[in-house]
Motif scaffolding. Structure first.
Motif, PDB file in Angstrom:
ATOM      1  N   ASN A 194      13.549  -2.133  -7.345  1.00  0.00           N
ATOM      2  CA  ASN A 194      12.905  -3.062  -8.259  1.00  0.00           C
ATOM      3  C   ASN A 194      13.140  -4.438  -7.635  1.00  0.00           C
TER       4      ASN A 194
ATOM      5  N   GLN B 171      15.800   1.755  -7.861  1.00  0.00           N
ATOM      6  CA  GLN B 171      15.531   2.403  -9.149  1.00  0.00           C
ATOM      7  C   GLN B 171      15.251   3.887  -8.995  1.00  0.00           C
TER       8      GLN B 171
ATOM      9  N   GLN C 219       2.718  -1.817 -15.610  1.00  0.00           N
ATOM     10  CA  GLN C 219       4.199  -1.857 -15.662  1.00  0.00           C
ATOM     11  C   GLN C 219       4.789  -1.225 -14.406  1.00  0.00           C
ATOM     12  N   ILE C 220       4.200  -0.127 -13.970  1.00  0.00           N
ATOM     13  CA  ILE C 220       4.704   0.546 -12.763  1.00  0.00           C
ATOM     14  C   ILE C 220       4.538  -0.378 -11.556  1.00  0.00           C
TER      15      ILE C 220
ATOM     16  N   THR D 125       4.342  -3.638 -11.443  1.00  0.00           N
ATOM     17  CA  THR D 125       5.259  -4.781 -11.494  1.00  0.00           C
ATOM     18  C   THR D 125       6.690  -4.342 -11.175  1.00  0.00           C
ATOM     19  N   SER D 126       7.075  -3.179 -11.662  1.00  0.00           N
ATOM     20  CA  SER D 126       8.478  -2.799 -11.456  1.00  0.00           C
ATOM     21  C   SER D 126       8.758  -2.371 -10.011  1.00  0.00           C
ATOM     22  N   GLU D 127       7.758  -1.857  -9.298  1.00  0.00           N
ATOM     23  CA  GLU D 127       8.042  -1.426  -7.913  1.00  0.00           C
ATOM     24  C   GLU D 127       7.556  -2.416  -6.868  1.00  0.00           C
TER      25      GLU D 127
ATOM     26  N   GLY E  29       6.633  -5.818  -7.713  1.00  0.00           N
ATOM     27  CA  GLY E  29       7.165  -7.129  -8.081  1.00  0.00           C
ATOM     28  C   GLY E  29       6.095  -8.102  -8.542  1.00  0.00           C
TER      29      GLY E  29
ATOM     30  N   ASP F 210       6.441   1.564  -2.813  1.00  0.00           N
ATOM     31  CA  ASP F 210       6.061   1.560  -4.241  1.00  0.00           C
ATOM     32  C   ASP F 210       5.150   2.760  -4.522  1.00  0.00           C
TER      33      ASP F 210
ATOM     34  N   ASP G 263      10.663 -13.138 -12.526  1.00  0.00           N
ATOM     35  CA  ASP G 263      10.414 -11.749 -12.915  1.00  0.00           C
ATOM     36  C   ASP G 263       8.979 -11.601 -13.430  1.00  0.00           C
TER      37      ASP G 263
ATOM     38  N   THR H 123       7.642  -9.697 -15.395  1.00  0.00           N
ATOM     39  CA  THR H 123       7.438  -9.349 -16.810  1.00  0.00           C
ATOM     40  C   THR H 123       7.654 -10.561 -17.728  1.00  0.00           C
TER      41      THR H 123
END
Ligand code: NAD
Length: 510
Positions: A39, A46, A99-100, A102-104, A106, A192, A326, A328
């Motif tokens: 992440n 993660q 969401q996926i 952004t989390s992998e 960035g 990712d 971040d 998010t």
């Protein structure tokens, strides 16, 4: 240990393992090798992703080959129904995919949504396959003889995608490959990889038969296995130029049809009559969106001397308003993909100083709105960059915008046309004649006129010139359907009293 990648692995018990997706289900394969998935906003691992062996790839190709026999014979109406259902599901559940991403990767959530929207455009285009796969018919080309063409799917095709668009780039290719009746092995970036599995599961839900789309994770071993496998008929690759060249040469050497899209260094030429506020907005958006990790990012501004000081001032003012953090949290710009890549990108700021350029805004000073261990580098502006510097020449692939000062249109054009790359470019001017001359003279595949990121819509095709594309076919649009199908020409005669007689000569029209 000094390896940066190892140091980044601050979560020792990364327990989640992402499997391949073969024959309509998660599949572990036989290889024991894995790779960490970070992440980037936290700087922690993660999950681990499996790295396929040659034998794993062969098993996936076998599955795809078997499934293809049914899919190639599915009617156009059936394939259209699946693509429509996929489009509807994707639209309904795009928040999950964002969401996926952004989390992998960035990238900030709004940008993740933009990526999905541009990918979904290609799904919508692929829904029109009934029109796109039509052939042509010529009646009575010679007495009693008709000629017609039709397009058929190739078979099993391989798609190898980069980290920077984990959803959009696969969507560019697999939507059209599937609609055209092929079976697909997708090898996404190991950095990712989860978006690929998520989309594969969604396609199953949309009614795609098992085995028609398979996801195999991996590195060089998996890529080489795809490039060399005799049952893989075509390869679509997107990534850096050295690998694009390697993929093109290796896969064509194994008799495959190949399109290999490579790296970029995109220039924006600003003429003195341009609207400088529009140009400054555009340079900031196109330079720092997705932290500069876009193949269509603007990385060099060619500013004519008379307006260069004012332009640099306007850009730095805008940069001061950007929030890095971040993805998010509603920030403008997220982290870079790995710590290693962040360090490489920031090393160019030192190079700039050594080469006599002026660092106007130094992204190393950024105070991110995020975890201190994230892979941060703020937006960076470097003025007076000499074209001999590595800062100008290399594809940095980060939030570093260079300004090269030029004396006018001709010098700017000469610099662009001397570049190794030819992916995208833009001109900012209010002079229609200058813009028209630019579009004729510039040696680049995609051109923006007062538009900084000229990514064509899905019903045109996407691709650069020179070292930005190896092969003849661009991505998606009409080129995409041509790439994923082979044409047959049929000459037919139904018996008629006029037929017959021996004639060993080449047919002629009497
Ligand atoms: P990359 O070249 O490192 O990786 C691309 C793919 O190749 C990945 O799937 C990766 O797993 C695989 N790969 C890695 N090492 C390999 C090896 N030794 N042999 C064979 N395959 C290998 O690219 P990246 O860093 O993931 O993505 C960024 C690059 O992609 C940039 O250069 C960018 O310009 C380019 N890109 C180009 C376009 C375009 O349309 N022209 C679009 C997006 C990205």
């Amino acid at each position: 240990m000094t390896d940066t990648t190892t140091l980044e692995r601050t979560t020792p018990s990364a327990t989640t393992i992402l499997d391949h997706w073969v024959d309509g289900a998660a599949w572990a394969g036989a290889s024991a090798r894995t790779s960490p998935v970070f992440n980037p906003a936290l700087g922690t691992v993660q999950k681990e992703v499996r790295l396929a062996s040659t034998a794993d790839v062969a098993a996936a190709v076998d599955s795809a080959s078997a499934a293809w026999l049914g899919w190639r014979d599915a009617s156009i109406a059936k394939r259209q129904t699946v693509m429509f259902a996929f489009r509807e599901l994707l639209n309904a559940r795009k928040d999950e995919l964002a969401q996926i991403l952004t989390s992998e990767h960035g990238k900030v959530l709004s940008d993740a949504h933009g990526e999905i929207a541009r990918g979904m455009e290609v799904v919508e285009f692929a829904c029109g396959l009934g029109h796109l796969t039509k052939g042509a018919y010529s009646e009575n080309v010679s007495t009693g003889i008709d000629v017609y063409t039709l397009r058929q799917p190739l078979g099993v095709v391989g798609i190898i995608s980069p980290f920077n668009f984990p959803a959009m780039v696969p969507l560019w290719f697999f939507s059209i490959a599937l609609a055209a009746g092929n079976a697909v092995i997708l090898k996404p970036s190991e950095k990712d990889p989860s978006a690929a599995n998520w989309m594969a599961a969604l396609l199953k839900e949309a009614g795609l038969p098992d085995g028609v789309l398979n996801v195999v994770h991996g590195d060089k071993e998996a890529v080489d296995a795809l490039l060399e496998h005799p049952d893989v008929r075509a390869i679509s690759f997107v990534g850096s130029t050295p690998l694009a060249r390697y993929v093109y040469e290796t896969a064509t050497g194994h008799g495959k049809r190949v399109q290999a899209l490579g790296g970029a260094k995109n220039h924006m030429l600003i003429l003195p009559d341009a609207d400088l506020d529009l140009a400054a907005d555009a340079a900031v958006n196109a330079g720092f969106g997705s932290a500069g990790e876009r193949c269509m990012a603007i990385s060099v501004v060619l500013a004519v001397d008379t307006i260069a000081d004012e332009f640099v001032e306007k850009v730095s003012q805008r940069m001061a308003t950007l929030r890095t953090g971040d993805g998010t949290r509603g920030c403008d710009m997220g982290p870079l993909i790995t710590g290693q890549h962040r360090d490489k990108v920031s090393s160019y700021i030192d190079v700039a100083g050594t080469d006599g350029a002026t660092v106007v805004v130094d992204g190393r000073d950024v105070e991110p709105d995020g975890d201190p261990d994230g892979f941060w580098l703020g937006p960076t502006l470097i003025d007076n960059v000499p074209t001999s510097s590595a800062v100008y020449k290399d594809e940095i692939f980060g939030p570093v915008l260079s300004v090269v000062r030029v004396d006018g249109y001709q010098e700017g054009l000469g610099i662009i046309n001397s570049s190794l790359y030819g992916n995208g470019t833009a001109i900012f001017t209010n002079d229609g004649g200058a813009a028209r001359r630019f579009q004729r003279e510039v040696q680049v595949g995609m051109i923006g006129i007062n538009v900084p990121i000229p990514v064509p819509v899905a019903y045109h095709s996407f691709g650069g010139w020179k070292a930005s594309l190896f092969g003849d076919a661009k991505a998606y649009g009409p080129h995409g359907f041509d790439f994923f199908t082979a044409e047959k020409a049929i000459t037919s005669r139904w018996l008629d009293p006029s037929h017959g007689g021996l004639n060993l000569g080449f047919p002629q029209h009497d």
